[in-house]
Design an enzyme around this catalytic site. Structure first.
Site, PDB file in Angstrom:
ATOM      1  N   HIS A  71       0.847  -1.182   0.000  1.00 33.26           N
ATOM      2  CA  HIS A  71       0.000   0.000   0.000  1.00 33.26           C
ATOM      3  C   HIS A  71       0.885   1.235   0.000  1.00 33.26           C
ATOM      4  CE1 HIS A  71      -3.172   2.809   1.036  1.00 33.26           C
ATOM      5  NE2 HIS A  71      -4.006   1.873   0.639  1.00 33.26           N
ATOM      6  N   ASP A  92      -7.825  -5.471   0.386  1.00 32.86           N
ATOM      7  CA  ASP A  92      -8.322  -6.431  -0.606  1.00 32.86           C
ATOM      8  C   ASP A  92      -7.903  -7.864  -0.324  1.00 32.86           C
ATOM      9  OD1 ASP A  92      -9.770  -4.755  -2.256  1.00 32.86           O
ATOM     10  OD2 ASP A  92      -7.973  -4.027  -3.258  1.00 32.86           O
TER      11      ASP A  92
HETATM   12  N1  ACO Z   1       4.051  -7.458  -4.376  1.00 32.48           N
HETATM   13  C1  ACO Z   1       5.383  -7.433  -4.511  1.00 32.48           C
HETATM   14  N2  ACO Z   1       6.120  -6.316  -4.420  1.00 32.48           N
HETATM   15  C2  ACO Z   1       5.465  -5.180  -4.174  1.00 32.48           C
HETATM   16  C3  ACO Z   1       4.071  -5.135  -4.003  1.00 32.48           C
HETATM   17  C4  ACO Z   1       3.357  -6.324  -4.122  1.00 32.48           C
HETATM   18  N3  ACO Z   1       2.041  -6.361  -3.995  1.00 32.48           N
HETATM   19  N4  ACO Z   1       3.704  -3.875  -3.778  1.00 32.48           N
HETATM   20  C5  ACO Z   1       4.816  -3.137  -3.794  1.00 32.48           C
HETATM   21  N5  ACO Z   1       5.891  -3.935  -4.036  1.00 32.48           N
HETATM   22  C6  ACO Z   1       7.285  -3.503  -4.138  1.00 32.48           C
HETATM   23  C7  ACO Z   1       7.569  -2.950  -5.531  1.00 32.48           C
HETATM   24  O1  ACO Z   1       7.992  -3.951  -6.431  1.00 32.48           O
HETATM   25  C8  ACO Z   1       8.639  -1.929  -5.243  1.00 32.48           C
HETATM   26  O2  ACO Z   1       9.867  -2.625  -5.033  1.00 32.48           O
HETATM   27  P1  ACO Z   1      11.259  -1.982  -5.500  1.00 32.48           P
HETATM   28  O3  ACO Z   1      11.396  -0.732  -4.677  1.00 32.48           O
HETATM   29  O4  ACO Z   1      12.240  -3.031  -5.163  1.00 32.48           O
HETATM   30  O5  ACO Z   1      11.123  -1.708  -6.958  1.00 32.48           O
HETATM   31  C9  ACO Z   1       8.225  -1.361  -3.890  1.00 32.48           C
HETATM   32  O6  ACO Z   1       7.493  -2.407  -3.237  1.00 32.48           O
HETATM   33  C10 ACO Z   1       7.357  -0.118  -4.001  1.00 32.48           C
HETATM   34  O7  ACO Z   1       6.255  -0.453  -4.851  1.00 32.48           O
HETATM   35  P2  ACO Z   1       5.428   0.587  -5.695  1.00 32.48           P
HETATM   36  O8  ACO Z   1       4.710  -0.125  -6.773  1.00 32.48           O
HETATM   37  O9  ACO Z   1       6.327   1.734  -6.087  1.00 32.48           O
HETATM   38  O10 ACO Z   1       4.419   1.105  -4.619  1.00 32.48           O
HETATM   39  P3  ACO Z   1       3.195   2.055  -4.900  1.00 32.48           P
HETATM   40  O11 ACO Z   1       2.987   2.828  -3.652  1.00 32.48           O
HETATM   41  O12 ACO Z   1       3.359   2.793  -6.163  1.00 32.48           O
HETATM   42  O13 ACO Z   1       2.014   1.025  -5.158  1.00 32.48           O
HETATM   43  C11 ACO Z   1       0.254  -0.488  -4.776  1.00 32.48           C
HETATM   44  C12 ACO Z   1       1.084   0.667  -4.201  1.00 32.48           C
HETATM   45  C13 ACO Z   1      -0.273  -0.081  -6.148  1.00 32.48           C
HETATM   46  C14 ACO Z   1      -0.942  -0.749  -3.877  1.00 32.48           C
HETATM   47  C15 ACO Z   1       1.164  -1.724  -4.878  1.00 32.48           C
HETATM   48  O14 ACO Z   1       1.570  -2.125  -3.583  1.00 32.48           O
HETATM   49  C16 ACO Z   1       0.478  -2.881  -5.607  1.00 32.48           C
HETATM   50  O15 ACO Z   1       0.508  -2.923  -6.828  1.00 32.48           O
HETATM   51  N6  ACO Z   1      -0.148  -3.842  -4.837  1.00 32.48           N
HETATM   52  C17 ACO Z   1      -0.830  -4.944  -5.461  1.00 32.48           C
HETATM   53  C18 ACO Z   1      -2.201  -4.510  -5.952  1.00 32.48           C
HETATM   54  C19 ACO Z   1      -3.154  -4.269  -4.810  1.00 32.48           C
HETATM   55  O16 ACO Z   1      -3.304  -5.073  -3.903  1.00 32.48           O
HETATM   56  N7  ACO Z   1      -3.869  -3.137  -4.894  1.00 32.48           N
HETATM   57  C20 ACO Z   1      -4.862  -2.763  -3.900  1.00 32.48           C
HETATM   58  C21 ACO Z   1      -4.390  -1.604  -3.090  1.00 32.48           C
HETATM   59  S1  ACO Z   1      -5.536  -1.164  -1.852  1.00 32.48           S
HETATM   60  C22 ACO Z   1      -6.765  -0.404  -2.700  1.00 32.48           C
HETATM   61  O17 ACO Z   1      -6.567   0.291  -3.652  1.00 32.48           O
HETATM   62  C23 ACO Z   1      -8.067  -0.624  -2.263  1.00 32.48           C
END
Ligand code: ACO
Length: 379
Positions: A261, A315
């Site tokens: 998140h 989620d």
């Molecule tokens: N699985 C694996 N690695 C992850 C995940 C994940 N679910 N989420 C973040 N990371 C990692 C990224 O790969 C990144 O790693 P790095 O720094 O080594 O490259 C780091 O954590 C930061 O990730 P970002 O994508 O930059 O984080 P951001 O804040 O942009 O994204 C998000 C947040 C979109 C929720 C992301 O965690 C994600 O895609 N999660 C999966 C989808 C999900 O569950 N969405 C629901 C969110 S809650 C809602 O909207 C109701």
């Protein structure tokens, strides 16, 4: 003020002052108008929580009774809207039907002038009241069944369940669904709320605001993740496969749905409440194998991704709860929208109080001053 540095995804960039909700992402704290969401999920109901978000304070008994009455009164949708829903492709996603449905209600009840607070409130009530009816009607119609008329003697959550299945939920199921609506009702400046505020800032009508926000919620990085979590758990298949599956997914740099998140760097407090709800629902239904896989995935992921602050978000367990309630997976995100509409509209009203159209800047990285080459001179 000029900001020269780009913040991808607007991370850390405030885009509004808001008094609606508050998150402390390090301490798993989410408050609606200052009240902890766990307390609301336990003690309140969706109708009361919606009022709190929209108006700023808990309602008096009289205010709640009147609001509840208004919501019940506005649940019905026009025959013409049902005809529109009937004409949509039955294989289409209910989120798209919902988006089209809200835009269509805006045509039946034009609300172009957003300067009158009384009219705005009427739109707020109408939208919150009718969204569940649109979703349930589309769901029934796509299988060739008749849409079920809403029942005035049931509350918001129970009536939605009734319109889907033509039977009343048990008290435990009603409570679980109601708590899910409370937990999803608001969450500061997320993508769909921001989209709603941007649309609202143009003084577009509230139906357009909500329709835009629904579109934004659809994506798998936002509201669409709950549906993907179940697909992922099915793909993992067994508890034993969790560790190898996760190691491979991490090696392939795949995002694990339901984890991570932007704001929470610990387990999302809503995921904790949803897990408790799931266990209570399983006392009535049977405990699904997917739940054990999810619990194991949470454990192994804490080991592998916890250092990066990646833990279950809202989620992660919501789809398992909905599945246990017998709700089809493509209705998970529409249920999210049925709840979040309270937050979207609270933000819309807040935006209108001190409105300035959103018009951010960009950092231009393209070419300039190019010559136009006539078509016949190009290869
Ligand atoms: N699985 C694996 N690695 C992850 C995940 C994940 N679910 N989420 C973040 N990371 C990692 C990224 O790969 C990144 O790693 P790095 O720094 O080594 O490259 C780091 O954590 C930061 O990730 P970002 O994508 O930059 O984080 P951001 O804040 O942009 O994204 C998000 C947040 C979109 C929720 C992301 O965690 C994600 O895609 N999660 C999966 C989808 C999900 O569950 N969405 C629901 C969110 S809650 C809602 O909207 C109701």
């Amino acid at each position: 003020m000029s900001q020269k540095e780009l913040s991808p995804g607007l991370e850390g960039v405030p885009v509004a002052e808001s008094a609606i909700s508050f998150i402390d992402g390090q301490n798993a704290r989410l408050e609606y108008r200052g009240i902890a969401v766990e307390t609301l999920a336990r003690e309140s109901c969706f109708e009361e929580t919606a009022w709190l978000l929209l108006k700023g304070d808990l309602p008096t008994q009289k205010e709640l009774a009147e609001f509840d009455d208004q919501l019940r009164h506005h649940r019905r949708i026009k025959y013409k809207l049902k005809d529109i829903l009937k004409c949509l492709p039955e294989n289409g996603h209910p989120m798209n039907a919902m988006q089209a449905g809200v835009a269509a209600i805006g045509m039946f009840y034009p609300a172009r002038d957003v300067s009158d607070p009384k009219k705005n409130w009427e739109s707020v009530v109408r939208i919150i009241a009718k969204l569940p009816t649109i979703v349930a009607a589309f769901h029934r119609l796509r299988y060739g069944d008749e849409a079920i008329q809403p029942r005035d003697d049931l509350d918001h959550a129970a009536n939605f369940y009734y319109m889907l299945f033509e039977r009343e939920p048990s008290p435990a199921v009603r409570k679980a669904l109601d708590a899910c609506l409370i937990l999803h009702a608001e969450h500061t400046m997320n993508a769909s709320t921001f989209c709603g505020r941007v649309t609202g800032s143009t003084l577009a009508d509230p139906y357009t605001v909500v329709s835009a926000a629904i579109g934004t919620l659809t994506g798998p990085l936002h509201g669409g993740a709950n549906e993907r979590v179940l697909e992922m758990l099915k793909e993992i298949g067994t508890k034993e496969n969790v560790r190898p599956w996760l190691e491979q997914a991490i090696a392939e740099k795949r995002k694990i749905m339901g984890l991570g998140h932007r704001v929470y760097k610990v387990k999302d407090p809503r995921a904790t409440v949803l897990q408790e709800l799931a266990e209570r629902v399983f006392a009535e239904t049977s405990r699904p194998a997917l739940y054990d896989i999810a619990v194991e995935l949470e454990k192994v992921a804490a080991d592998k991704l916890g250092a990066k602050g990646i833990y279950p978000n809202v989620d992660f367990y919501s789809g398992i709860v909905y599945q246990a309630l017998g709700i089809p997976s493509d209705l998970f995100t529409p249920i999210f929208a049925i709840a979040r509409v309270a937050g979207w509209l609270a933000h819309w009203l807040e935006q209108l109080k001190n409105n300035r159209i959103y018009r951010p800047s960009q950092i231009y990285v393209g070419q300039r001053n190019r010559d136009y080459v006539p078509l016949e001179q190009r290869p």
